[in-house]
Design a protein around this motif. Structure first.
Motif, PDB file in Angstrom:
ATOM      1  N   VAL A  77      28.683  42.269  47.610  1.00 52.73           N
ATOM      2  CA  VAL A  77      29.894  41.575  48.082  1.00 52.73           C
ATOM      3  C   VAL A  77      30.099  40.290  47.282  1.00 52.73           C
ATOM      4  O   VAL A  77      31.222  39.962  46.882  1.00 52.73           O
ATOM      5  CB  VAL A  77      29.786  41.254  49.589  1.00 52.73           C
ATOM      6  CG1 VAL A  77      30.941  40.351  50.031  1.00 52.73           C
ATOM      7  CG2 VAL A  77      29.781  42.536  50.404  1.00 52.73           C
ATOM      8  N   LEU A  78      29.010  39.550  47.036  1.00 47.37           N
ATOM      9  CA  LEU A  78      29.101  38.309  46.256  1.00 47.37           C
ATOM     10  C   LEU A  78      29.598  38.599  44.841  1.00 47.37           C
ATOM     11  O   LEU A  78      30.386  37.831  44.284  1.00 47.37           O
ATOM     12  CB  LEU A  78      27.723  37.629  46.204  1.00 47.37           C
ATOM     13  CG  LEU A  78      27.708  36.196  45.668  1.00 47.37           C
ATOM     14  CD1 LEU A  78      28.474  35.260  46.596  1.00 47.37           C
ATOM     15  CD2 LEU A  78      26.268  35.701  45.500  1.00 47.37           C
ATOM     16  N   LYS A  79      29.159  39.703  44.265  1.00 51.87           N
ATOM     17  CA  LYS A  79      29.597  40.080  42.923  1.00 51.87           C
ATOM     18  C   LYS A  79      31.098  40.356  42.900  1.00 51.87           C
ATOM     19  O   LYS A  79      31.789  40.022  41.936  1.00 51.87           O
ATOM     20  CB  LYS A  79      28.831  41.316  42.444  1.00 51.87           C
ATOM     21  CG  LYS A  79      29.161  41.708  41.017  1.00 51.87           C
ATOM     22  CD  LYS A  79      28.326  42.902  40.564  1.00 51.87           C
ATOM     23  CE  LYS A  79      28.676  43.289  39.126  1.00 51.87           C
ATOM     24  NZ  LYS A  79      27.888  44.474  38.687  1.00 51.87           N
ATOM     25  N   LYS A  80      31.607  40.969  43.975  1.00 50.93           N
ATOM     26  CA  LYS A  80      33.043  41.236  44.058  1.00 50.93           C
ATOM     27  C   LYS A  80      33.837  39.922  44.078  1.00 50.93           C
ATOM     28  O   LYS A  80      34.889  39.816  43.450  1.00 50.93           O
ATOM     29  CB  LYS A  80      33.351  42.044  45.314  1.00 50.93           C
ATOM     30  CG  LYS A  80      32.906  43.495  45.263  1.00 50.93           C
ATOM     31  CD  LYS A  80      33.712  44.291  44.252  1.00 50.93           C
ATOM     32  CE  LYS A  80      33.321  45.763  44.280  1.00 50.93           C
ATOM     33  NZ  LYS A  80      34.114  46.569  43.309  1.00 50.93           N
ATOM     34  N   PHE A  81      33.311  38.956  44.818  1.00 48.94           N
ATOM     35  CA  PHE A  81      33.977  37.643  44.846  1.00 48.94           C
ATOM     36  C   PHE A  81      33.901  36.964  43.476  1.00 48.94           C
ATOM     37  O   PHE A  81      34.836  36.271  43.069  1.00 48.94           O
ATOM     38  CB  PHE A  81      33.369  36.746  45.928  1.00 48.94           C
ATOM     39  CG  PHE A  81      33.914  36.987  47.302  1.00 48.94           C
ATOM     40  CD1 PHE A  81      35.225  36.645  47.603  1.00 48.94           C
ATOM     41  CD2 PHE A  81      33.134  37.563  48.284  1.00 48.94           C
ATOM     42  CE1 PHE A  81      35.752  36.872  48.870  1.00 48.94           C
ATOM     43  CE2 PHE A  81      33.646  37.790  49.560  1.00 48.94           C
ATOM     44  CZ  PHE A  81      34.962  37.455  49.857  1.00 48.94           C
ATOM     45  N   ASP A  82      32.798  37.156  42.758  1.00 50.31           N
ATOM     46  CA  ASP A  82      32.673  36.627  41.394  1.00 50.31           C
ATOM     47  C   ASP A  82      33.768  37.199  40.506  1.00 50.31           C
ATOM     48  O   ASP A  82      34.426  36.476  39.752  1.00 50.31           O
ATOM     49  CB  ASP A  82      31.299  36.969  40.811  1.00 50.31           C
ATOM     50  CG  ASP A  82      30.204  36.023  41.287  1.00 50.31           C
ATOM     51  OD1 ASP A  82      30.536  34.901  41.703  1.00 50.31           O
ATOM     52  OD2 ASP A  82      29.019  36.408  41.254  1.00 50.31           O
ATOM     53  N   GLU A  83      33.953  38.510  40.585  1.00 51.11           N
ATOM     54  CA  GLU A  83      34.974  39.175  39.763  1.00 51.11           C
ATOM     55  C   GLU A  83      36.383  38.718  40.147  1.00 51.11           C
ATOM     56  O   GLU A  83      37.274  38.677  39.294  1.00 51.11           O
ATOM     57  CB  GLU A  83      34.853  40.694  39.936  1.00 51.11           C
ATOM     58  CG  GLU A  83      33.556  41.268  39.370  1.00 51.11           C
ATOM     59  CD  GLU A  83      33.364  42.728  39.737  1.00 51.11           C
ATOM     60  OE1 GLU A  83      34.186  43.256  40.542  1.00 51.11           O
ATOM     61  OE2 GLU A  83      32.408  43.353  39.233  1.00 51.11           O
ATOM     62  N   HIS A  84      36.536  38.368  41.403  1.00 52.20           N
ATOM     63  CA  HIS A  84      37.851  37.931  41.870  1.00 52.20           C
ATOM     64  C   HIS A  84      38.180  36.507  41.424  1.00 52.20           C
ATOM     65  O   HIS A  84      39.310  36.228  40.995  1.00 52.20           O
ATOM     66  CB  HIS A  84      37.901  38.000  43.412  1.00 52.20           C
ATOM     67  CG  HIS A  84      39.200  37.530  43.990  1.00 52.20           C
ATOM     68  ND1 HIS A  84      40.332  38.326  44.018  1.00 52.20           N
ATOM     69  CD2 HIS A  84      39.559  36.334  44.551  1.00 52.20           C
ATOM     70  CE1 HIS A  84      41.333  37.638  44.575  1.00 52.20           C
ATOM     71  NE2 HIS A  84      40.880  36.427  44.917  1.00 52.20           N
ATOM     72  N   PHE A  85      37.209  35.602  41.517  1.00 51.53           N
ATOM     73  CA  PHE A  85      37.467  34.188  41.239  1.00 51.53           C
ATOM     74  C   PHE A  85      37.183  33.765  39.799  1.00 51.53           C
ATOM     75  O   PHE A  85      37.773  32.800  39.315  1.00 51.53           O
ATOM     76  CB  PHE A  85      36.636  33.294  42.180  1.00 51.53           C
ATOM     77  CG  PHE A  85      37.100  33.311  43.593  1.00 51.53           C
ATOM     78  CD1 PHE A  85      38.364  32.864  43.930  1.00 51.53           C
ATOM     79  CD2 PHE A  85      36.281  33.783  44.606  1.00 51.53           C
ATOM     80  CE1 PHE A  85      38.809  32.876  45.247  1.00 51.53           C
ATOM     81  CE2 PHE A  85      36.699  33.799  45.918  1.00 51.53           C
ATOM     82  CZ  PHE A  85      37.970  33.349  46.242  1.00 51.53           C
ATOM     83  N   VAL A  86      36.265  34.457  39.129  1.00 52.35           N
ATOM     84  CA  VAL A  86      35.890  34.046  37.770  1.00 52.35           C
ATOM     85  C   VAL A  86      36.648  34.892  36.758  1.00 52.35           C
ATOM     86  O   VAL A  86      36.441  36.109  36.668  1.00 52.35           O
ATOM     87  CB  VAL A  86      34.368  34.195  37.549  1.00 52.35           C
ATOM     88  CG1 VAL A  86      34.004  33.730  36.146  1.00 52.35           C
ATOM     89  CG2 VAL A  86      33.600  33.404  38.601  1.00 52.35           C
ATOM     90  N   PRO A  87      37.543  34.263  35.984  1.00 47.97           N
ATOM     91  CA  PRO A  87      38.301  35.019  34.982  1.00 47.97           C
ATOM     92  C   PRO A  87      37.388  35.499  33.859  1.00 47.97           C
ATOM     93  O   PRO A  87      36.300  34.968  33.654  1.00 47.97           O
ATOM     94  CB  PRO A  87      39.320  33.993  34.466  1.00 47.97           C
ATOM     95  CG  PRO A  87      38.665  32.665  34.699  1.00 47.97           C
ATOM     96  CD  PRO A  87      37.872  32.832  35.959  1.00 47.97           C
ATOM     97  N   ARG A  88      37.827  36.495  33.174  1.00 45.10           N
ATOM     98  CA  ARG A  88      37.045  37.025  32.057  1.00 45.10           C
ATOM     99  C   ARG A  88      36.834  35.937  31.010  1.00 45.10           C
ATOM    100  O   ARG A  88      37.775  35.235  30.627  1.00 45.10           O
ATOM    101  CB  ARG A  88      37.770  38.224  31.427  1.00 45.10           C
ATOM    102  CG  ARG A  88      36.961  38.919  30.351  1.00 45.10           C
ATOM    103  CD  ARG A  88      37.696  40.136  29.834  1.00 45.10           C
ATOM    104  NE  ARG A  88      36.930  40.790  28.779  1.00 45.10           N
ATOM    105  CZ  ARG A  88      37.325  41.874  28.122  1.00 45.10           C
ATOM    106  NH1 ARG A  88      38.509  42.421  28.430  1.00 45.10           N
ATOM    107  NH2 ARG A  88      36.571  42.403  27.182  1.00 45.10           N
ATOM    108  N   ASN A  89      35.605  35.792  30.591  1.00 47.02           N
ATOM    109  CA  ASN A  89      35.245  34.713  29.677  1.00 47.02           C
ATOM    110  C   ASN A  89      35.772  34.956  28.268  1.00 47.02           C
ATOM    111  O   ASN A  89      35.572  36.031  27.688  1.00 47.02           O
ATOM    112  CB  ASN A  89      33.714  34.569  29.634  1.00 47.02           C
ATOM    113  CG  ASN A  89      33.282  33.321  28.889  1.00 47.02           C
ATOM    114  OD1 ASN A  89      33.974  32.311  28.923  1.00 47.02           O
ATOM    115  ND2 ASN A  89      32.149  33.383  28.220  1.00 47.02           N
ATOM    116  N   ASN A  90      36.469  33.965  27.727  1.00 44.55           N
ATOM    117  CA  ASN A  90      36.955  34.025  26.347  1.00 44.55           C
ATOM    118  C   ASN A  90      35.919  33.330  25.465  1.00 44.55           C
ATOM    119  O   ASN A  90      35.926  32.106  25.311  1.00 44.55           O
ATOM    120  CB  ASN A  90      38.315  33.322  26.243  1.00 44.55           C
ATOM    121  CG  ASN A  90      38.947  33.468  24.874  1.00 44.55           C
ATOM    122  OD1 ASN A  90      38.259  33.684  23.873  1.00 44.55           O
ATOM    123  ND2 ASN A  90      40.263  33.357  24.818  1.00 44.55           N
TER     124      ASN A  90
END
Length: 259
Positions: A77-90
């Motif tokens: 669940v925490l990983k899902k929130f990471d994917e939601h809040f953290v944009p893909r790193n450039n």
């Protein structure tokens, strides 16, 4: 639940993506010290959602899990929130940002290095410390120290940071010593004037009169006194002017001329 009642809960999450990592780290500490991590997954997930705030409920409903049980797995669940809040790193952008980061005027070495470590985490470098070392040497304000560090190809990041911080400390100490010495010199000059008996308010006329001839009241070469052979208008004697006459008994009397 084995949580300790005297431990203050973290405040609700602001739901601003840039603040997610900081809030997540704070909750991780709370989860550890309250022993929440020892509870089963369902309790941990519900505690996470509760502490985040009401908006987390809406976001959670949009997540898709591979298995129904995954919805009660804290890490997933925490990983899902990471994917939601953290944009893909450039990575390219972050590396360019890292290379442009130099020490700012007035910024301490410690603050500069701390920010380099913060930025480099997004650069995905293989050897993070090596890049920190190189950027420190390139970006520090003290260019003389930078030159010296460049002459040490095998220097470690720890040694480079130590040398930079030591040099900064010495620079501040020398500046403080110079300031103290300047203040002491000013104080000594003030004392010297007082001991010499000089009066700063003495008139220019008084200063110029020192060393003047007692016969004419002026300064001149020896033997060139303009009063030589001249008659004093006050005492009628020769050899001096009335301006420096010391006679007290003779007074000049003038009478009106009668026609």
């Amino acid at each position: 639940m084995a949580a300790q009642s005297n431990i203050k809960s973290p405040e609700n999450f602001s739901f601003k993506p840039p603040e997610w990592q900081e809030w997540k780290q704070r909750f991780a500490r709370y989860r550890l010290i309250t022993k929440l991590n020892k509870e089963d997954g369902e309790i941990q997930v519900n505690s996470l959602i509760y502490h985040m705030g009401a908006e987390a409920e809406k976001i959670l409903t949009r997540f898709k899990f591979d298995a129904e049980a995954d919805a009660n797995d804290y890490e997933k669940v925490l990983k899902k929130f990471d994917e939601h809040f953290v944009p893909r790193n450039n990575v390219v952008h972050e590396r360019a940002r890292f290379r442009r980061r130099v020490q700012k005027a007035g910024e301490t070495v410690e603050a500069y290095v701390r920010d380099l470590y913060h930025i480099v985490n997004k650069c995905e470098y293989g050897d993070r410390d090596e890049h920190i070392r190189d950027q420190l040497i390139f970006g520090i304000q003290d260019k003389e120290l930078s030159r010296k560090l460049q002459c040490k190809p095998n220097i470690t990041v720890e040694k480079a940071v130590d040398m930079a911080m030591y040099s900064e400390t010495v620079t501040h100490q020398v500046a403080a010593q110079g300031k103290a010495q300047a203040l002491d010199e000013v104080a000594q000059k003030g004392k010297g004037k007082f001991r010499s008996g000089k009066n700063p308010h003495r008139s220019k006329r008084e200063e110029n009169s020192r060393g003047a001839c007692t016969r004419c009241g002026r300064k001149h070469e020896k033997g060139d006194c303009p009063a030589k052979g001249k008659q004093c208008n006050k005492c009628k004697k020769t050899g001096h002017f009335a301006a420096v006459c010391r006679s007290k008994g003779v007074k000049e009397v003038t009478t009106a001329r009668k026609w």
